[in-house]
Design a protein around this motif. Sequence first.
Motif, PDB file in Angstrom:
ATOM      1  N   TYR A  61       8.091  56.388   8.769  1.00 36.93           N
ATOM      2  CA  TYR A  61       9.513  56.495   9.096  1.00 36.93           C
ATOM      3  C   TYR A  61       9.718  57.728   9.954  1.00 36.93           C
ATOM      4  CZ  TYR A  61      14.002  54.344   7.940  1.00 36.93           C
ATOM      5  OH  TYR A  61      15.167  53.626   7.991  1.00 36.93           O
ATOM      6  N   GLU A  87      25.123  51.701  18.667  1.00 34.89           N
ATOM      7  CA  GLU A  87      24.287  50.731  19.373  1.00 34.89           C
ATOM      8  C   GLU A  87      23.689  51.419  20.589  1.00 34.89           C
ATOM      9  OE1 GLU A  87      26.679  47.483  20.629  1.00 34.89           O
ATOM     10  OE2 GLU A  87      28.072  48.717  21.782  1.00 34.89           O
ATOM     11  N   ASN A 134      23.657  53.289   9.932  1.00 32.76           N
ATOM     12  CA  ASN A 134      22.983  51.996   9.932  1.00 32.76           C
ATOM     13  C   ASN A 134      22.177  51.788  11.211  1.00 32.76           C
ATOM     14  OD1 ASN A 134      23.962  51.303   7.409  1.00 32.76           O
ATOM     15  ND2 ASN A 134      25.750  50.229   8.213  1.00 32.76           N
ATOM     16  N   TYR A 135      22.744  52.219  12.344  1.00 31.33           N
ATOM     17  CA  TYR A 135      22.034  52.079  13.616  1.00 31.33           C
ATOM     18  C   TYR A 135      20.759  52.922  13.630  1.00 31.33           C
ATOM     19  CZ  TYR A 135      20.938  52.905  18.548  1.00 31.33           C
ATOM     20  OH  TYR A 135      20.292  53.040  19.754  1.00 31.33           O
ATOM     21  N   THR A 140      18.974  54.086  11.136  1.00 33.04           N
ATOM     22  CA  THR A 140      17.944  53.601  10.215  1.00 33.04           C
ATOM     23  C   THR A 140      17.310  52.308  10.723  1.00 33.04           C
ATOM     24  OG1 THR A 140      19.670  52.555   8.862  1.00 33.04           O
ATOM     25  CG2 THR A 140      18.904  54.737   8.182  1.00 33.04           C
ATOM     26  N   GLU A 141      18.095  51.488  11.405  1.00 34.78           N
ATOM     27  CA  GLU A 141      17.517  50.277  12.015  1.00 34.78           C
ATOM     28  C   GLU A 141      16.514  50.650  13.101  1.00 34.78           C
ATOM     29  OE1 GLU A 141      20.863  48.122  13.437  1.00 34.78           O
ATOM     30  OE2 GLU A 141      21.544  47.499  11.442  1.00 34.78           O
ATOM     31  N   GLN A 142      16.877  51.637  13.925  1.00 38.33           N
ATOM     32  CA  GLN A 142      15.969  52.082  14.977  1.00 38.33           C
ATOM     33  C   GLN A 142      14.696  52.681  14.386  1.00 38.33           C
ATOM     34  OE1 GLN A 142      16.571  52.017  18.671  1.00 38.33           O
ATOM     35  NE2 GLN A 142      17.732  50.362  17.706  1.00 38.33           N
ATOM     36  N   SER A 143      14.827  53.343  13.260  1.00 46.25           N
ATOM     37  CA  SER A 143      13.683  53.995  12.640  1.00 46.25           C
ATOM     38  C   SER A 143      12.721  52.997  12.010  1.00 46.25           C
ATOM     39  CB  SER A 143      14.146  54.992  11.576  1.00 46.25           C
ATOM     40  OG  SER A 143      13.097  55.798  11.120  1.00 46.25           O
ATOM     41  N   ALA A 144      13.151  51.779  11.837  1.00 44.04           N
ATOM     42  CA  ALA A 144      12.267  50.751  11.286  1.00 44.04           C
ATOM     43  C   ALA A 144      11.282  50.227  12.329  1.00 44.04           C
ATOM     44  CB  ALA A 144      13.087  49.594  10.718  1.00 44.04           C
ATOM     45  N   GLU A 145      11.537  50.538  13.608  1.00 43.45           N
ATOM     46  CA  GLU A 145      10.682  50.041  14.688  1.00 43.45           C
ATOM     47  C   GLU A 145       9.574  51.052  14.965  1.00 43.45           C
ATOM     48  OE1 GLU A 145      11.000  47.077  15.969  1.00 43.45           O
ATOM     49  OE2 GLU A 145      12.811  46.621  14.829  1.00 43.45           O
TER      50      GLU A 145
END
Length: 617
Positions: free
Chosen positions: A66, A211, A230-231, A233-238
Amino acid sequence: MTRMPRRSVALAAAVAVLATACSAGGGAPKPKQIATGYTATPQQTGAPKDGGTITVALTPGLSPNYIYPYPPAAANGTVIGRGQMWRSLYRPSGEGDQVADAELSLAEPPAFSPDRKTVTIKMKDYKWSTGTPVTADDVVFSLALLKAALKESPANWSFYTPGQFPDGVSAEATAPDTLTLKLETAYNPSYLLSMLTLLYVMPSAEWNIAETGGEHLDFKDPKNAKAIYNYLTEQSAEQSTFATNPLWQVVNGPYKLKSFDPTTGSFSLVPNENYSGPGDSRLDQVDFKAFTSAAAVLNQFKAGTLTVGTLDSSYVTQIDELKAKGYSVYGAPAPARFDALTINFANTVDNFDKVIAQPYVRQALQRLIDQNGYIASRGIYNGAGSPNYSTAGSGSPYPPAFGDTPPYPYDPAAAEKLLTGNGWKVVPNGVTTCENPGTGAGQCGAGIEKGQKISFTLASANTPAYVGARDVAFSSAAKKLGIEVKIVTKALNYMYANYGNTFAPATKNEWAMQDFGPLYLAAGYPSSNTVFNADGSFNLGSYRNAEVDKLINESTFGADEKTLSAEVTRLAEDLPVLFFPTPHTLVVVKDTLSGPQSSFNALLSYLYSPEQWYFHS
């Protein structure tokens, strides 16, 4: 409190190690000889050279996955270079008598109003990698995102207890370089400072979007803070984009991410050219290398390919060979660290919850742990450890009242007497059972029926090696008193994700005790808040004691820091966990690398400051 973000040794193999240790002969070094084989932290030396790459060994079995500094609980994340790329408002100290490292912090020490409800913080002259200043607004932004994370789930920050920090804390940038905190509830200044060492400061001007390419939002609006969180953490999943996503290139620490290998978890850092904090950043690159075993780390040290790392105590006899290959080796207990068997007071298998609720049972079990013997054993600590019987750890400024005389030292005969004196029929190497049920004097206690046995499962981490070895030794001692301890070896990451009643209640009956290695409280102020208070978010084993709750509240919210010693003392007496000796962190550093002695001393607590290091001839 944290379990180190580092989480299967076969039982038979561990037994074999212990058996070998007991029968070792010939010219093998004795543990006392081994313990003198490593000395104090190396002093700064040599004329600095510019350039060079160092390779740092990551703790085996725990590779980062992460990058956003606050991974949500569902991610079970270990964060890349959090202290190197993003600094917390106050840098944690590697010294036992200090909460924060004043030199390496982003702000001057906080100033408290007389009622301790207003805190004024002056920012230092730090810059982002973009060249813009790190401001008080960035801290307000970071606090807003932390609150957004906790609103989604209290489990999203393991240091959180509902109703405590950051609840009831409002933050305002009263000037670009001045942060003002308003507190609904006054905190002990040292405790609040320990919380602020956990508040990572993030770039408000670049990250306040929901976004990619989106408009910049007012993060002070909770709805916007939630969308931003939320944005991010979503980016950090990649994971494949960690090194290329522009978001993660905006840093306030001394380094930026150059590359990340999603397959192994290894990563490389290069200097942040706009870093304005202490340290010359003379190194060209810092490579953090992931490993799956302590043996692999040792082999790389022997090959000379590693610059910095830690040595598993099972290899303490290799110190002389490593010194001959050009390494310095030093070790000591890390500040505010304690190792323990965490007890699950909610586990109902074999009536364990009723049995372990009896203080005399916990006292008996603690008396089966031969701390000095474990330290001396070549199969467990190999001489590289120190006795410890409290949550404060070694050398704390808030020691327990009993000092060096523990309340329940190793004494199997006393353990047997505790059981027989409370209604149990002890059958050595057999099955000990309750013979006199009831709640009166000399009886087994509430909820324990006649014929009840003492049998439970101990989940033992597969790394480091001393964990499995000491658990086997404890199980063997228990068997001699007719107590069955069933060891189940588990991967460290699995235990982190599944064995904690606060975040994984569905698995509470899978473990009655667990040993995952070290637990750390805040250096300088080792409060057990969140860990042993009844509603603590990190109260893994559902421990409850109203007197302890009162003491924890006093050390958390009161002005008198001396109450922390009372808390430490009471916990040691009541045994929410069983205490093991504290292993020494053994640090290995190439002789050609140097820097301030304090920066190497901090490695005992896994705090890295490579911007202060340099190669020399």
